[in-house]
Design a protein around this motif. Structure first.
Motif, PDB file in Angstrom:
ATOM      1  N   LEU A  72     -53.395  -7.117 -13.504  1.00 51.21           N
ATOM      2  CA  LEU A  72     -53.244  -6.781 -14.905  1.00 51.21           C
ATOM      3  C   LEU A  72     -51.825  -6.305 -15.161  1.00 51.21           C
ATOM      4  O   LEU A  72     -51.340  -5.397 -14.490  1.00 51.21           O
ATOM      5  N   PHE A  73     -51.150  -6.966 -16.087  1.00 53.12           N
ATOM      6  CA  PHE A  73     -49.803  -6.586 -16.496  1.00 53.12           C
ATOM      7  C   PHE A  73     -49.823  -6.302 -17.996  1.00 53.12           C
ATOM      8  O   PHE A  73     -50.618  -6.886 -18.730  1.00 53.12           O
ATOM      9  N   THR A  74     -48.956  -5.464 -18.443  1.00 52.64           N
ATOM     10  CA  THR A  74     -48.809  -5.209 -19.884  1.00 52.64           C
ATOM     11  C   THR A  74     -47.341  -5.385 -20.266  1.00 52.64           C
ATOM     12  O   THR A  74     -46.639  -4.412 -20.559  1.00 52.64           O
ATOM     13  N   PRO A  75     -46.875  -6.629 -20.228  1.00 52.99           N
ATOM     14  CA  PRO A  75     -45.470  -6.875 -20.554  1.00 52.99           C
ATOM     15  C   PRO A  75     -45.207  -6.763 -22.050  1.00 52.99           C
ATOM     16  O   PRO A  75     -46.126  -6.846 -22.866  1.00 52.99           O
ATOM     17  N   ARG A  76     -43.956  -6.578 -22.388  1.00 48.43           N
ATOM     18  CA  ARG A  76     -43.533  -6.539 -23.791  1.00 48.43           C
ATOM     19  C   ARG A  76     -42.926  -7.885 -24.160  1.00 48.43           C
ATOM     20  O   ARG A  76     -42.227  -8.503 -23.366  1.00 48.43           O
ATOM     21  N   VAL A  77     -43.186  -8.303 -25.381  1.00 47.10           N
ATOM     22  CA  VAL A  77     -42.608  -9.551 -25.883  1.00 47.10           C
ATOM     23  C   VAL A  77     -41.201  -9.253 -26.369  1.00 47.10           C
ATOM     24  O   VAL A  77     -40.980  -8.309 -27.127  1.00 47.10           O
ATOM     25  N   ASP A  78     -40.237 -10.053 -25.911  1.00 45.12           N
ATOM     26  CA  ASP A  78     -38.856  -9.828 -26.342  1.00 45.12           C
ATOM     27  C   ASP A  78     -38.563 -10.608 -27.625  1.00 45.12           C
ATOM     28  O   ASP A  78     -39.437 -11.285 -28.183  1.00 45.12           O
ATOM     29  N   ARG A  79     -37.337 -10.521 -28.085  1.00 46.13           N
ATOM     30  CA  ARG A  79     -36.980 -11.162 -29.362  1.00 46.13           C
ATOM     31  C   ARG A  79     -36.988 -12.680 -29.297  1.00 46.13           C
ATOM     32  O   ARG A  79     -36.898 -13.357 -30.319  1.00 46.13           O
ATOM     33  N   TYR A  80     -37.097 -13.234 -28.086  1.00 52.55           N
ATOM     34  CA  TYR A  80     -37.163 -14.683 -27.918  1.00 52.55           C
ATOM     35  C   TYR A  80     -38.605 -15.166 -27.735  1.00 52.55           C
ATOM     36  O   TYR A  80     -38.840 -16.300 -27.333  1.00 52.55           O
ATOM     37  N   SER A  81     -39.572 -14.295 -28.025  1.00 56.76           N
ATOM     38  CA  SER A  81     -41.001 -14.596 -27.845  1.00 56.76           C
ATOM     39  C   SER A  81     -41.313 -14.949 -26.399  1.00 56.76           C
ATOM     40  O   SER A  81     -42.033 -15.908 -26.105  1.00 56.76           O
ATOM     41  N   GLN A  82     -40.759 -14.161 -25.490  1.00 55.09           N
ATOM     42  CA  GLN A  82     -41.018 -14.348 -24.067  1.00 55.09           C
ATOM     43  C   GLN A  82     -41.445 -13.024 -23.447  1.00 55.09           C
ATOM     44  O   GLN A  82     -41.107 -11.952 -23.944  1.00 55.09           O
ATOM     45  N   ILE A  83     -42.193 -13.146 -22.341  1.00 55.61           N
ATOM     46  CA  ILE A  83     -42.534 -11.975 -21.549  1.00 55.61           C
ATOM     47  C   ILE A  83     -42.034 -12.205 -20.129  1.00 55.61           C
ATOM     48  O   ILE A  83     -41.910 -13.350 -19.681  1.00 55.61           O
ATOM     49  N   ALA A  84     -41.748 -11.127 -19.427  1.00 57.11           N
ATOM     50  CA  ALA A  84     -41.339 -11.206 -18.024  1.00 57.11           C
ATOM     51  C   ALA A  84     -42.492 -10.688 -17.174  1.00 57.11           C
ATOM     52  O   ALA A  84     -43.020  -9.600 -17.411  1.00 57.11           O
ATOM     53  N   VAL A  85     -42.911 -11.497 -16.196  1.00 59.06           N
ATOM     54  CA  VAL A  85     -43.928 -11.104 -15.232  1.00 59.06           C
ATOM     55  C   VAL A  85     -43.324 -11.331 -13.864  1.00 59.06           C
ATOM     56  O   VAL A  85     -43.042 -12.466 -13.486  1.00 59.06           O
ATOM     57  N   ARG A  86     -43.076 -10.217 -13.204  1.00 61.31           N
ATOM     58  CA  ARG A  86     -42.362 -10.242 -11.921  1.00 61.31           C
ATOM     59  C   ARG A  86     -41.015 -10.914 -12.148  1.00 61.31           C
ATOM     60  O   ARG A  86     -40.225 -10.435 -12.918  1.00 61.31           O
ATOM     61  N   THR A  87     -40.769 -12.041 -11.491  1.00 59.58           N
ATOM     62  CA  THR A  87     -39.456 -12.682 -11.636  1.00 59.58           C
ATOM     63  C   THR A  87     -39.489 -13.883 -12.562  1.00 59.58           C
ATOM     64  O   THR A  87     -38.517 -14.638 -12.643  1.00 59.58           O
ATOM     65  N   ASN A  88     -40.600 -14.086 -13.269  1.00 53.85           N
ATOM     66  CA  ASN A  88     -40.737 -15.264 -14.131  1.00 53.85           C
ATOM     67  C   ASN A  88     -40.784 -14.869 -15.599  1.00 53.85           C
ATOM     68  O   ASN A  88     -41.242 -13.789 -15.956  1.00 53.85           O
ATOM     69  N   ARG A  89     -40.319 -15.770 -16.448  1.00 46.67           N
ATOM     70  CA  ARG A  89     -40.376 -15.562 -17.896  1.00 46.67           C
ATOM     71  C   ARG A  89     -41.283 -16.621 -18.492  1.00 46.67           C
ATOM     72  O   ARG A  89     -41.261 -17.781 -18.093  1.00 46.67           O
ATOM     73  N   TYR A  90     -42.116 -16.192 -19.439  1.00 50.47           N
ATOM     74  CA  TYR A  90     -43.078 -17.086 -20.062  1.00 50.47           C
ATOM     75  C   TYR A  90     -42.970 -16.998 -21.576  1.00 50.47           C
ATOM     76  O   TYR A  90     -42.834 -15.903 -22.111  1.00 50.47           O
ATOM     77  N   SER A  91     -43.053 -18.144 -22.229  1.00 52.43           N
ATOM     78  CA  SER A  91     -43.078 -18.158 -23.690  1.00 52.43           C
ATOM     79  C   SER A  91     -44.466 -17.746 -24.155  1.00 52.43           C
ATOM     80  O   SER A  91     -45.470 -18.100 -23.530  1.00 52.43           O
ATOM     81  N   VAL A  92     -44.503 -17.015 -25.241  1.00 50.65           N
ATOM     82  CA  VAL A  92     -45.782 -16.597 -25.826  1.00 50.65           C
ATOM     83  C   VAL A  92     -45.753 -16.963 -27.308  1.00 50.65           C
ATOM     84  O   VAL A  92     -44.685 -17.167 -27.881  1.00 50.65           O
ATOM     85  N   PRO A  93     -46.919 -17.078 -27.930  1.00 51.04           N
ATOM     86  CA  PRO A  93     -46.943 -17.428 -29.345  1.00 51.04           C
ATOM     87  C   PRO A  93     -46.169 -16.398 -30.190  1.00 51.04           C
ATOM     88  O   PRO A  93     -46.294 -15.199 -29.966  1.00 51.04           O
ATOM     89  N   ALA A  94     -45.361 -16.875 -31.092  1.00 51.43           N
ATOM     90  CA  ALA A  94     -44.610 -15.990 -31.972  1.00 51.43           C
ATOM     91  C   ALA A  94     -45.534 -15.506 -33.073  1.00 51.43           C
ATOM     92  O   ALA A  94     -46.392 -16.215 -33.546  1.00 51.43           O
ATOM     93  N   GLY A  95     -45.317 -14.277 -33.511  1.00 57.38           N
ATOM     94  CA  GLY A  95     -46.077 -13.777 -34.638  1.00 57.38           C
ATOM     95  C   GLY A  95     -46.993 -12.741 -34.238  1.00 57.38           C
ATOM     96  O   GLY A  95     -47.819 -12.131 -34.544  1.00 57.38           O
TER      97      GLY A  95
END
Length: 95
Positions: A72-95
């Motif tokens: 279980l991770f609780t990442p924050r969405v950045d201004r590019y609509s991405q989250i960081a999990v460990r060493t990877n970045r993932y796009s997430v739905p904007a809005g």
């Protein structure tokens, strides 16, 4: 298998379903899985469930001791609509 995972995502998670809880989402997924089991892929003569019943006896049993299947991770969405999990970045739905 990978193709069917994509099919499931495109047909059930696009657009992203709006639910009030993880339990509600899990109930929806269970309904979708049951419905998809009755589906035929392309022109194949058997349904997904019928194909699975052929494979079921060939599957290995689950391990007797339990093991962690996720984290279980609780990442924050950045201004590019991405989250960081460990060493990877993932796009997430904007809005």
């Amino acid at each position: 298998m990978e193709g069917q995972t994509g099919y499931f995502r495109r047909n059930h998670f696009t657009p992203v379903p709006e639910v009030d809880s993880l339990a509600e989402l899990n109930e929806l997924v269970d309904q979708w899985v049951l419905r998809d089991g009755r589906r035929r892929i392309g022109s194949r003569p058997r349904t997904i469930d019928e194909c699975f019943e052929t494979e079921r006896p060939l599957l290995m049993p689950l391990p007797e001791e339990s093991f962690e299947t996720g984290r279980l991770f609780t990442p924050r969405v950045d201004r590019y609509s991405q989250i960081a999990v460990r060493t990877n970045r993932y796009s997430v739905p904007a809005g």
